[in-house]
Design a protein around this motif. Structure first.
Motif, mmCIF file in Angstrom:
data_model
loop_
_atom_site.group_PDB
_atom_site.id
_atom_site.type_symbol
_atom_site.label_atom_id
_atom_site.label_comp_id
_atom_site.label_asym_id
_atom_site.label_seq_id
_atom_site.Cartn_x
_atom_site.Cartn_y
_atom_site.Cartn_z
ATOM 1 N N SER A 83 2.679 0.224 3.966
ATOM 2 C CA SER A 83 3.079 -1.102 4.445
ATOM 3 C C SER A 83 2.848 -2.131 3.340
ATOM 4 C CB SER A 83 2.305 -1.485 5.705
ATOM 5 O OG SER A 83 0.921 -1.572 5.423
ATOM 6 N N ASN A 132 0.858 -1.189 0.000
ATOM 7 C CA ASN A 132 0.000 0.000 0.000
ATOM 8 C C ASN A 132 0.892 1.236 0.000
ATOM 9 O OD1 ASN A 132 -1.999 1.916 0.275
ATOM 10 N ND2 ASN A 132 -2.362 1.504 2.459
ATOM 11 N N GLY A 141 -5.514 3.640 4.672
ATOM 12 C CA GLY A 141 -5.365 2.196 4.513
ATOM 13 C C GLY A 141 -6.331 1.687 3.463
ATOM 14 N N TYR A 148 -6.890 -6.271 5.275
ATOM 15 C CA TYR A 148 -6.725 -4.816 5.378
ATOM 16 C C TYR A 148 -5.244 -4.509 5.437
ATOM 17 C CZ TYR A 148 -6.662 -0.084 7.300
ATOM 18 O OH TYR A 148 -6.420 1.249 7.503
ATOM 19 N N GLN A 149 -4.847 -3.534 4.614
ATOM 20 C CA GLN A 149 -3.444 -3.139 4.575
ATOM 21 C C GLN A 149 -3.332 -1.686 5.006
ATOM 22 O OE1 GLN A 149 -1.195 -5.519 3.784
ATOM 23 N NE2 GLN A 149 0.418 -4.105 4.456
ATOM 24 N N SER A 150 -2.582 -1.442 6.045
ATOM 25 C CA SER A 150 -2.413 -0.074 6.555
ATOM 26 C C SER A 150 -1.509 0.735 5.630
ATOM 27 C CB SER A 150 -1.830 -0.116 7.975
ATOM 28 O OG SER A 150 -0.567 -0.765 7.975
ATOM 29 N N ARG A 151 -1.448 2.020 5.887
ATOM 30 C CA ARG A 151 -0.703 2.925 5.004
ATOM 31 C C ARG A 151 0.793 2.617 5.057
ATOM 32 N NH1 ARG A 151 1.436 7.312 7.833
ATOM 33 N NH2 ARG A 151 0.876 7.376 10.053
ATOM 34 N N ALA A 204 -9.997 2.163 -0.635
ATOM 35 C CA ALA A 204 -9.467 2.987 0.453
ATOM 36 C C ALA A 204 -10.585 3.812 1.075
ATOM 37 C CB ALA A 204 -8.363 3.903 -0.065
#
Length: 307
Positions: A223, A186, A192, A218-221, A268
């Motif tokens: 990362s 991401n 995210g 879910y992928q955080s910012r 997002a």
């Protein structure tokens, strides 16, 4: 008759009483309360009020009375003039005054906007400002697309054998177990993403021989992670296309061209559910299945396209 001598004249004048010279009479005008009868009362007062002559009274008495008379006359004149001015002012009827007040109120109401208009203007300005802010966030997030890199595929088991489909038609059937790995990154700096995918399909001659499902995550910012997807098929009919895959051992003896397809979908949440940019990545990989490379990971870095 004979002429009087000086002695006789003297005796006569001595014997007669002494008379004082006659003194003139002065009149002072008295102030009147009724302005309408000033002339009449002034005349009556003039004839009816005697004042002693200057010889019979002190000199200052006459001057003080004269000054008082002038002051009284000036005060009556100024009072009459004020009353006259008041009487000359235009008279307004009560209903005319009321109508003027209503007109003034209507003019003031027309000149000032109602409070409801201010509320609507504030609400409209807030909506426009918020929409502009959301649009800016959406525009800033669009270039931050996720990066997906296909890493490898490993064929754990491949077997081709004779069989029949659900309708009883005899055909070659293939069973396959494989694992596909890829990395997901991401690139968003302030949001995210929620990631899902279509089934990961492995096809041979436009026949889907294996499929796998990637679980959403879910992928955080800023990362990344590495995903592994199991792609399997159990006794998939090949019909006429399985001739090149069949062998006495059940294992293909020659290299076979396979195609891997999937679409990764990312969403997002930049500003809650109001600003939700979406990203789609269509991936196609062209794989050569070599019987010599079974149970070995095959690199996909140079064999995949991303749209």
């Amino acid at each position: 008759m004979h002429a009087k001598t000086d002695s006789e004249a003297t005796s006569v004048s001595a014997s007669s009483p002494t008379r004082s010279p006659r003194r003139p009479v002065y009149y002072v005008q008295s102030p009147s309360r009724d302005s309408s009868h000033d002339g009449e009362k002034t005349t009556n007062s003039f004839h009816s009020t005697p004042v002693l002559s200057p010889s019979g009274s002190p000199p200052h008495s006459h001057s003080s009375l004269d000054r008082h008379s002038r002051q009284s006359s000036s005060s009556r004149f100024s009072g009459s003039r004020k009353i006259l001015r008041k009487s000359l002012k235009p008279w307004k009827e009560p209903h005319a005054i009321e109508e003027e007040g209503l007109l003034d109120m209507e003019d003031s109401q027309n000149n000032t906007l109602p409070r409801r208009c201010y509320y609507l203007a504030f609400l409209l300005a807030f909506v426009l400002l918020f929409s502009f802010f959301a649009l800016v966030l959406w525009g800033a997030s669009k270039p931050m697309k996720p990066e997906i890199t296909m890493k490898s595929i490993k064929f754990d088991h491949v077997r081709v054998q004779a069989g029949s489909d659900s309708t009883g038609v005899a055909t070659d059937m293939i069973t396959m177990n494989s694992t596909v790995k890829f990395t997901y990154r991401n690139t968003g700096t302030f949001f995210g993403v929620h990631v899902t995918s279509t089934p990961v399909d492995l096809s041979y001659s436009e026949i889907r021989i294996a499929s796998g499902i990637m679980h959403k995550f879910y992928q955080s910012r800023k990362s990344q992670r590495t995903m592994s997807v199991a792609v399997m098929g159990n006794k998939i009919p090949l019909y006429g296309s399985g001739a090149s895959l069949s062998s006495s051992t059940g294992v293909p003896t020659i290299p076979v061209q396979l195609t891997l397809n999937l679409v990764v979908r990312s969403r997002a949440y930049v500003l809650g559910k109001l600003v939700k940019p979406k990203f789609y990545k269509k991936i196609a990989c062209y794989i050569t299945l070599d019987p010599k490379n079974i149970n070995k990971p095959l690199s996909l870095k140079k064999s995949c396209t991303y749209d």
